[in-house]
Enzyme design. Structure first.
Site, PDB file in Angstrom:
ATOM      1  N   ILE A  85       5.836 -15.693  11.493  1.00  0.00           N
ATOM      2  CA  ILE A  85       6.679 -16.686  11.998  1.00  0.00           C
ATOM      3  C   ILE A  85       6.747 -16.989  13.669  1.00  0.00           C
ATOM      4  O   ILE A  85       6.976 -18.104  13.993  1.00  0.00           O
ATOM      5  CB  ILE A  85       8.331 -16.468  11.756  1.00  0.00           C
ATOM      6  CG1 ILE A  85       9.130 -17.832  11.744  1.00  0.00           C
ATOM      7  CG2 ILE A  85       8.846 -15.485  12.450  1.00  0.00           C
ATOM      8  CD1 ILE A  85      10.384 -17.802  10.887  1.00  0.00           C
TER       9      ILE A  85
ATOM     10  N   GLY B  72      10.970  -5.068  12.160  1.00  0.00           N
ATOM     11  CA  GLY B  72      10.804  -6.074  11.642  1.00  0.00           C
ATOM     12  C   GLY B  72      10.631  -7.512  12.489  1.00  0.00           C
ATOM     13  O   GLY B  72       9.879  -7.326  13.158  1.00  0.00           O
ATOM     14  N   VAL B  73      11.068  -8.469  11.749  1.00  0.00           N
ATOM     15  CA  VAL B  73      10.611  -9.886  12.338  1.00  0.00           C
ATOM     16  C   VAL B  73      11.592  -9.933  13.510  1.00  0.00           C
ATOM     17  O   VAL B  73      11.134 -10.766  14.600  1.00  0.00           O
ATOM     18  CB  VAL B  73      11.259 -10.947  11.260  1.00  0.00           C
ATOM     19  CG1 VAL B  73      12.621 -11.075  11.281  1.00  0.00           C
ATOM     20  CG2 VAL B  73      10.608 -12.356  11.932  1.00  0.00           C
ATOM     21  N   ASP B  74      12.596  -9.403  13.940  1.00  0.00           N
ATOM     22  CA  ASP B  74      13.414  -9.376  15.467  1.00  0.00           C
ATOM     23  C   ASP B  74      12.508  -8.753  16.349  1.00  0.00           C
ATOM     24  O   ASP B  74      12.232  -9.198  17.266  1.00  0.00           O
ATOM     25  CB  ASP B  74      14.675  -8.399  15.002  1.00  0.00           C
ATOM     26  CG  ASP B  74      15.575  -8.564  16.066  1.00  0.00           C
ATOM     27  OD1 ASP B  74      15.564  -9.499  16.763  1.00  0.00           O
ATOM     28  OD2 ASP B  74      16.497  -7.783  16.079  1.00  0.00           O
TER      29      ASP B  74
ATOM     30  N   SER C  20      17.369 -10.851   5.748  1.00  0.00           N
ATOM     31  CA  SER C  20      18.116  -9.695   5.103  1.00  0.00           C
ATOM     32  C   SER C  20      17.346  -9.028   3.832  1.00  0.00           C
ATOM     33  O   SER C  20      17.601  -7.923   3.322  1.00  0.00           O
ATOM     34  CB  SER C  20      19.532 -10.161   4.461  1.00  0.00           C
ATOM     35  OG  SER C  20      20.457 -10.038   5.299  1.00  0.00           O
TER      36      SER C  20
ATOM     37  N   GLY D 273      14.612  -7.355   4.296  1.00  0.00           N
ATOM     38  CA  GLY D 273      13.375  -6.192   4.623  1.00  0.00           C
ATOM     39  C   GLY D 273      14.368  -4.987   4.953  1.00  0.00           C
ATOM     40  O   GLY D 273      14.953  -4.456   3.991  1.00  0.00           O
TER      41      GLY D 273
ATOM     42  N   TYR E 285      17.445  -4.787   5.693  1.00  0.00           N
ATOM     43  CA  TYR E 285      18.782  -4.724   5.241  1.00  0.00           C
ATOM     44  C   TYR E 285      18.868  -4.888   3.482  1.00  0.00           C
ATOM     45  O   TYR E 285      19.847  -5.039   2.978  1.00  0.00           O
ATOM     46  CB  TYR E 285      19.585  -5.974   5.624  1.00  0.00           C
ATOM     47  CG  TYR E 285      19.972  -5.975   6.793  1.00  0.00           C
ATOM     48  CD1 TYR E 285      19.855  -4.458   7.768  1.00  0.00           C
ATOM     49  CD2 TYR E 285      20.669  -6.996   7.825  1.00  0.00           C
ATOM     50  CE1 TYR E 285      20.339  -4.510   8.863  1.00  0.00           C
ATOM     51  CE2 TYR E 285      21.244  -6.734   9.205  1.00  0.00           C
ATOM     52  CZ  TYR E 285      20.998  -5.482   9.813  1.00  0.00           C
ATOM     53  OH  TYR E 285      21.316  -5.438  10.983  1.00  0.00           O
TER      54      TYR E 285
END
Ligand code: AR6
Length: 177
Positions: free
Chosen positions: A11, A32-34, A117, A119, A121
């Protein structure tokens, strides 16, 4: 007329008005993506997040996008899955709906979402996809384009099959009306 696009990718590369981050309530970055978004965007995003202090689960905040091609980042905090009895579905729905409303309030007309959420989470991917795409269908006419970016090929296949089913249902409803 607004479009929904489902694709596989990273992304951080999206050339859209705004990308959505699957953040946590501290807004201090993470994995992760964060982690990927903060690494790619740089310090200016983290320092704006720090100024906002925190964000509740199911809510979102908007920042600059630093070095990204996107103009803005919306940081949305998804729920941690704990069996489905703690209002997780409503909280995840709120993440998508509030992110879409916040984007519109800033006149941002192209938006890209990760699978919030699903991954770290642990929200079950099929149920999460239904929530994400339901919101996508509800808002699509207000946007030029809503993109769902799947990281894995397996997630892409799930998004595509849920999309086909929803698009068929939508056509049936329109046909009978
Ligand atoms: N582009 C698109 N999707 C990605 C990317 C990427 N570059 N990297 C991972 N994904 P997760 P969560 C997918 O764990 O479940 C963080 O530490 C990934 O495959 O990133 O909401 C935060 O700081 C999965 O499908 O987010 C929080 O503490 C999806 O993004 C916590 O994790 C979401 O996985 C949030 O957990």
């Amino acid at each position: 007329m607004g479009k929904i696009i489902i694709k596989q990718g990273d992304i951080t590369w999206e050339e859209v008005d705004v990308i959505v981050n699957a953040a946590n309530s501290t807004l201090r970055g993470g994995g992760g993506v964060d982690g990927a978004i903060h690494r790619a965007a740089g310090e200016s995003v983290l320092s704006e997040c720090i100024k906002m202090d925190h964000c509740l689960t199911g809510e979102c905040v908007i920042t600059n996008a630093g070095r990204l091609k996107a103009k803005k980042i919306i940081h949305a905090v998804g729920p941690v899955w704990s069996g489905g009895t703690r209002g997780e579905a409503q909280l995840l729905k709120n993440c998508y709906r509030k992110s879409l409303e916040l984007a519109l309030a800033h006149n941002l007309k192209t938006i890209a979402f990760p699978a919030i959420s699903t991954g770290a989470y642990r929200y079950p991917i099929e149920a999460a996809t239904e929530i994400a795409l339901t919101q996508g269908f509800q808002f699509k006419e207000k946007f030029d384009c809503i993109i769902f970016v799947c990281f894995s090929r397996d997630d892409l296949a799930i998004y595509q099959s849920v999309y086909e089913r929803m698009a068929n249902d939508e056509n049936k409803t329109l046909g009978s009306g």
